[in-house]
Design a protein around this motif. Structure first.
Motif, PDB file in Angstrom:
ATOM      1  N   GLY A   7      12.048 -56.246  25.891  1.00  0.00           N
ATOM      2  CA  GLY A   7      12.137 -55.020  26.675  1.00  0.00           C
ATOM      3  C   GLY A   7      11.597 -53.806  25.941  1.00  0.00           C
ATOM      4  N   TYR A   8      12.058 -52.637  26.350  1.00  0.00           N
ATOM      5  CA  TYR A   8      11.578 -51.365  25.804  1.00  0.00           C
ATOM      6  C   TYR A   8      12.626 -50.303  26.079  1.00  0.00           C
ATOM      7  N   LYS A   9      12.342 -49.084  25.711  1.00  0.00           N
ATOM      8  CA  LYS A   9      13.283 -47.993  25.936  1.00  0.00           C
ATOM      9  C   LYS A   9      12.532 -46.735  26.326  1.00  0.00           C
ATOM     10  N   GLU A  10      13.274 -45.768  26.839  1.00  0.00           N
ATOM     11  CA  GLU A  10      12.699 -44.463  27.144  1.00  0.00           C
ATOM     12  C   GLU A  10      12.909 -43.530  25.950  1.00  0.00           C
ATOM     13  N   LYS A  11      12.035 -42.551  25.825  1.00  0.00           N
ATOM     14  CA  LYS A  11      12.247 -41.525  24.812  1.00  0.00           C
ATOM     15  C   LYS A  11      13.523 -40.748  25.150  1.00  0.00           C
ATOM     16  N   LYS A  12      14.194 -40.312  24.128  1.00  0.00           N
ATOM     17  CA  LYS A  12      15.439 -39.571  24.324  1.00  0.00           C
ATOM     18  C   LYS A  12      15.161 -38.242  25.014  1.00  0.00           C
ATOM     19  N   ARG A  13      15.871 -37.981  26.111  1.00  0.00           N
ATOM     20  CA  ARG A  13      15.727 -36.722  26.840  1.00  0.00           C
ATOM     21  C   ARG A  13      16.843 -35.762  26.431  1.00  0.00           C
ATOM     22  N   THR A  14      16.498 -34.561  26.089  1.00  0.00           N
ATOM     23  CA  THR A  14      17.471 -33.557  25.674  1.00  0.00           C
ATOM     24  C   THR A  14      17.361 -32.321  26.563  1.00  0.00           C
ATOM     25  N   GLY A  15      18.364 -31.488  26.481  1.00  0.00           N
ATOM     26  CA  GLY A  15      18.348 -30.244  27.250  1.00  0.00           C
ATOM     27  C   GLY A  15      18.418 -30.458  28.747  1.00  0.00           C
ATOM     28  N   ILE A  16      19.103 -31.503  29.185  1.00  0.00           N
ATOM     29  CA  ILE A  16      19.232 -31.776  30.623  1.00  0.00           C
ATOM     30  C   ILE A  16      20.171 -30.759  31.258  1.00  0.00           C
ATOM     31  N   ILE A  17      19.736 -30.152  32.339  1.00  0.00           N
ATOM     32  CA  ILE A  17      20.542 -29.156  33.054  1.00  0.00           C
ATOM     33  C   ILE A  17      20.733 -29.627  34.493  1.00  0.00           C
ATOM     34  N   TRP A  18      21.965 -29.550  34.982  1.00  0.00           N
ATOM     35  CA  TRP A  18      22.299 -29.979  36.335  1.00  0.00           C
ATOM     36  C   TRP A  18      22.451 -28.766  37.254  1.00  0.00           C
ATOM     37  N   GLY A  19      22.022 -28.933  38.510  1.00  0.00           N
ATOM     38  CA  GLY A  19      22.108 -27.836  39.472  1.00  0.00           C
ATOM     39  C   GLY A  19      23.529 -27.368  39.703  1.00  0.00           C
ATOM     40  N   SER A  20      24.490 -28.287  39.618  1.00  0.00           N
ATOM     41  CA  SER A  20      25.892 -27.931  39.861  1.00  0.00           C
ATOM     42  C   SER A  20      26.479 -27.059  38.753  1.00  0.00           C
ATOM     43  N   GLU A  21      25.748 -26.892  37.638  1.00  0.00           N
ATOM     44  CA  GLU A  21      26.256 -26.098  36.519  1.00  0.00           C
ATOM     45  C   GLU A  21      25.970 -24.599  36.668  1.00  0.00           C
ATOM     46  N   PHE A  22      25.278 -24.223  37.724  1.00  0.00           N
ATOM     47  CA  PHE A  22      24.997 -22.797  37.950  1.00  0.00           C
ATOM     48  C   PHE A  22      26.050 -22.209  38.905  1.00  0.00           C
ATOM     49  N   ASN A  23      26.621 -21.093  38.510  1.00  0.00           N
ATOM     50  CA  ASN A  23      27.637 -20.456  39.354  1.00  0.00           C
ATOM     51  C   ASN A  23      26.975 -19.601  40.437  1.00  0.00           C
ATOM     52  N   ASP A  24      27.805 -18.897  41.191  1.00  0.00           N
ATOM     53  CA  ASP A  24      27.295 -18.084  42.312  1.00  0.00           C
ATOM     54  C   ASP A  24      26.404 -16.947  41.844  1.00  0.00           C
ATOM     55  N   MET A  25      26.536 -16.576  40.578  1.00  0.00           N
ATOM     56  CA  MET A  25      25.725 -15.498  40.031  1.00  0.00           C
ATOM     57  C   MET A  25      24.403 -16.025  39.448  1.00  0.00           C
ATOM     58  N   GLY A  26      24.207 -17.334  39.527  1.00  0.00           N
ATOM     59  CA  GLY A  26      23.001 -17.918  38.981  1.00  0.00           C
ATOM     60  C   GLY A  26      23.051 -18.132  37.487  1.00  0.00           C
ATOM     61  N   GLU A  27      24.248 -17.999  36.905  1.00  0.00           N
ATOM     62  CA  GLU A  27      24.420 -18.191  35.476  1.00  0.00           C
ATOM     63  C   GLU A  27      24.772 -19.645  35.181  1.00  0.00           C
ATOM     64  N   TRP A  28      24.229 -20.127  34.080  1.00  0.00           N
ATOM     65  CA  TRP A  28      24.462 -21.536  33.702  1.00  0.00           C
ATOM     66  C   TRP A  28      25.776 -21.671  32.950  1.00  0.00           C
ATOM     67  N   GLU A  29      26.654 -22.503  33.465  1.00  0.00           N
ATOM     68  CA  GLU A  29      27.924 -22.803  32.834  1.00  0.00           C
ATOM     69  C   GLU A  29      27.976 -24.311  32.569  1.00  0.00           C
ATOM     70  N   PRO A  30      27.730 -24.749  31.337  1.00  0.00           N
ATOM     71  CA  PRO A  30      27.685 -26.183  31.018  1.00  0.00           C
ATOM     72  C   PRO A  30      28.965 -26.904  31.424  1.00  0.00           C
ATOM     73  N   ASP A  31      28.791 -28.047  32.057  1.00  0.00           N
ATOM     74  CA  ASP A  31      29.925 -28.896  32.451  1.00  0.00           C
ATOM     75  C   ASP A  31      30.057 -30.013  31.414  1.00  0.00           C
TER      76      ASP A  31
END
Length: 241
Positions: free
Chosen positions: A90-114
């Motif tokens: 088999g094989y593997k994917e390169k490690k992905r970092t800095g993933i951001i989810w849409g649900s982590e943005f509040n009503d003000m558009g600010e990013w709040e990590p979950d």
């Protein structure tokens, strides 16, 4: 008298030749670097995008195999080998970092990590096969250290796919049968190796062999052709029977 001698020789020589054909069994294990070869003849933009994305994010990985073989000498330097071998390729994917989810943005558009969501992730994909190698081995000598060359093919059966998802919040494993996803169950794998035997005594040998393998059967019937391959080192112990 000469006639009787000639007849006797013709009767005895085949028996002597047969008695020189020895047999052995060996246990072998190996570590491989496995990957895949992709190609496509499609001109569809979606297929080409997937192809380019996979070429960019997938890389090879270390894998393993284990086998039990039977050897039969057919001549002074020619040996036939067969057996049963279990392998993970088999094989593997390169490690992905800095993933951001849409649900982590509040009503003000600010990013709040979950903390319950992963922000780093890597997939490792393994395909399990069981095969019956059929190979011819040419031994260059019968000394204590004896080099040899081996060439053959292994009819193999695809068993299952195992995917491991590794993230900053944990590891998940999933195993499934890919037959329903147009995976080709029967594969032919060609291989070649160059190794060395070390005779411990009259009954036992140790051996090591760098080996290259290539699946002549594509993994899946799909617009993108995928052929697995691997190369690595096998070591084992052999016993005459």
């Amino acid at each position: 008298m000469k006639t009787k001698l000639i007849i006797t020789l013709f009767l005895v020589l085949p028996i002597l030749g047969f008695s020189q054909i020895d047999q052995s069994v060996d246990l072998v294990t190996g570590i491989d670097y496995s990957y895949r070869n992709l190609s496509t003849s499609s001109e569809e933009s979606m297929v080409l995008n997937i192809f380019e994305d996979r070429e960019e994010r997938e890389i090879g990985k270390l894998n393993w195999r284990l086998g039990l073989n039977y050897n039969r000498r057919l001549g002074k330097k020619i040996i036939l080998r067969t057996g049963l071998q279990f392998a993970s390729v088999g094989y593997k994917e390169k490690k992905r970092t800095g993933i951001i989810w849409g649900s982590e943005f509040n009503d003000m558009g600010e990013w709040e990590p979950d903390p319950s969501l992963p922000h780093e992730m890597q997939l490792k994909i393994n395909y399990w096969f069981i095969g019956v190698p059929i190979a011819g081995r040419y031994e260059f000598s019968h000394k204590k250290f004896a080099p040899y060359f081996e060439l053959g093919a292994s009819p193999s059966i695809y068993l299952r796919t195992r995917i491991k998802a590794i993230s900053d919040i944990g590891t998940e494993k999933e195993t499934y049968d890919g037959i329903e996803s147009d995976f080709n169950r029967f594969h032919v794998v060609g291989f070649a190796s160059f190794g060395v035997n070390y005779s411990v005594n009259e009954q036992y040998q140790l051996f090591g062999q760098p080996t290259f393998r290539y699946h002549l059967t594509k993994l899946v019937d799909a617009p993108i052709n995928e052929y697995l391959y691997d190369f690595g080192l096998e070591i084992g112990i052999r016993r005459k029977i």
